[in-house]
Design a protein around this motif. Structure first.
Motif, mmCIF file in Angstrom:
data_model
loop_
_atom_site.group_PDB
_atom_site.id
_atom_site.type_symbol
_atom_site.label_atom_id
_atom_site.label_comp_id
_atom_site.label_asym_id
_atom_site.label_seq_id
_atom_site.Cartn_x
_atom_site.Cartn_y
_atom_site.Cartn_z
ATOM 1 N N GLN A 75 10.383 -3.330 -11.399
ATOM 2 C CA GLN A 75 9.109 -3.381 -10.555
ATOM 3 C C GLN A 75 8.633 -2.505 -9.464
ATOM 4 O O GLN A 75 9.622 -1.959 -8.827
ATOM 5 N N THR A 77 6.946 -2.004 -6.176
ATOM 6 C CA THR A 77 6.138 -2.945 -5.419
ATOM 7 C C THR A 77 5.590 -1.852 -4.011
ATOM 8 O O THR A 77 5.739 -0.728 -4.201
ATOM 9 N N ASN A 223 1.785 -6.032 -8.743
ATOM 10 C CA ASN A 223 2.432 -5.808 -7.464
ATOM 11 C C ASN A 223 1.804 -4.853 -6.161
ATOM 12 O O ASN A 223 2.344 -5.063 -5.353
ATOM 13 N N THR A 224 0.959 -3.997 -6.753
ATOM 14 C CA THR A 224 0.181 -3.126 -5.769
ATOM 15 C C THR A 224 -1.338 -3.400 -5.587
ATOM 16 O O THR A 224 -1.722 -2.624 -4.872
ATOM 17 N N GLY A 258 7.045 -8.700 -4.422
ATOM 18 C CA GLY A 258 6.547 -8.551 -5.649
ATOM 19 C C GLY A 258 6.830 -9.965 -6.397
ATOM 20 O O GLY A 258 7.474 -10.977 -5.835
#
Length: 330
Positions: A75, A77, A223-224, A258
């Motif tokens: 992931q 983040t 996540n962003t 995240g």
């Protein structure tokens, strides 16, 4: 020898004065051209130097992106405070800043079509998502639907209009006639050529759209995705189906490290109740592959603004710049 008559002496003096005037004009013109040539050379050197500094900023950004992705392959983040924060770069005789954005988090104009063995076919899901985004940004739904359909016809390979769309005939009647591109968007600014896209419409959309070099639904990294980008989450559903305040609130509650799992993201009651399709669920990501670098270099009297699209996929292949553009700022 006979002395010169007064009339002859006057004519001679007039000739000398005329020659002096001509020589003065020639000298002034030569000096002016020399000054201009020197200025052009100086500006050219400054421009070349400024571009070198943007290349250096790209190299720094590529290295940082690779470090970011290597930290956690599962992931991407906000850890490291890298998103949207201007970074100052030390350069001699000037200043430079670089700002990195997650370029996955936008509406991909090329999601309006799908690739079928080299031919681009209209993608109804992408058209609906563009309509939903425009509605979320305050555009009338009928206007939004017509623009999204026209943009779809701009990118698809055929010359048959989709419902509410337009093809070549609509552009032939323009003051300066032209034709639909019938290929992927090369840059988001190309949308300005599409039927119905006025300067006001484009100004409203330009911070929300992108032209990723693939015909795939917008790969949003939740996540962003920031709370102020709630319209991008709302666009995944039919126009008006997801309330913007609900989307904003849900993004604000994101875990600091995240989501860690897409199941965890979709399990929230406010999303599950909307019954997202499998196609929509598939476009949500926990990682980022595309990044947009904005640079501004001031060198001497010149200010150069640049944009660079960096792709970091597939991991662990090196990140690389896929396109860049520059423009002068006053």
């Amino acid at each position: 020898m006979m002395p010169a008559k007064p009339s002859e002496r006057g004519a001679a003096l007039l000739s000398v004065l005329l020659m002096v005037a001509v020589l003065a004009v020639i000298a002034a013109t030569t000096l002016d051209r020399l000054t201009l040539s020197s200025k052009l050379t100086s500006n050219g050197n400054a421009l070349a130097q400024a571009r070198m500094f943007t290349y250096a900023a790209e190299a720094i950004a590529v290295a940082r992106i690779e470090d970011l992705l290597a930290r956690d392959a599962a992931q991407t983040t906000l850890e490291g405070d890298w998103l949207g924060k201007p970074q100052s770069l030390p350069i001699p005789l000037g200043s430079a800043t670089a700002t990195l954005r997650d370029a996955d988090n936008c509406f991909n104009l090329n999601s309006l079509v799908t690739d079928a063995d080299g031919r681009y076919l209209a993608n109804a899901t992408g058209t609906t998502q563009m309509t939903s985004l425009m509605v979320a940004l305050g555009t009338d739904e009928n206007t939004a639907r017509n623009i999204a359909s026209a943009a779809t016809d701009w990118a698809d390979s055929d010359t048959t209009p989709v419902t509410n769309g337009v093809e070549d005939d609509a552009y032939r009647s323009a003051t300066t006639p032209y034709l639909a591109a019938n290929r992927l968007f090369a840059h988001p600014s190309e949308l300005r050529a599409v039927k119905g896209v006025t300067p006001a419409v484009y100004a409203k959309l330009q911070d929300w759209i992108c032209a990723l070099p693939k015909s795939a639904l917008s790969p949003l990294n939740v996540n962003t995705l920031l709370p102020e980008q709630a319209p991008l989450l709302a666009m995944l559903f039919a126009p008006g189906k997801m309330n913007l305040s609900t989307a904003r609130s849900y993004l604000a509650k994101r875990p600091s490290n995240g989501y860690g799992s897409l199941i965890r993201f979709w399990a929230a009651p406010e999303l599950a109740a909307l019954e997202p399709t499998s196609q929509v669920q598939g476009q949500i990501k926990l990682t980022s592959n595309y990044f947009l670098l904005n640079t501004q270099v001031s060198f001497g009297e010149l200010t150069l603004a640049g944009q660079s699209m960096i792709v970091a996929s597939p991991v662990p292949a090196p990140a690389r710049v896929v396109w860049r553009s520059w423009g002068h700022e006053e």
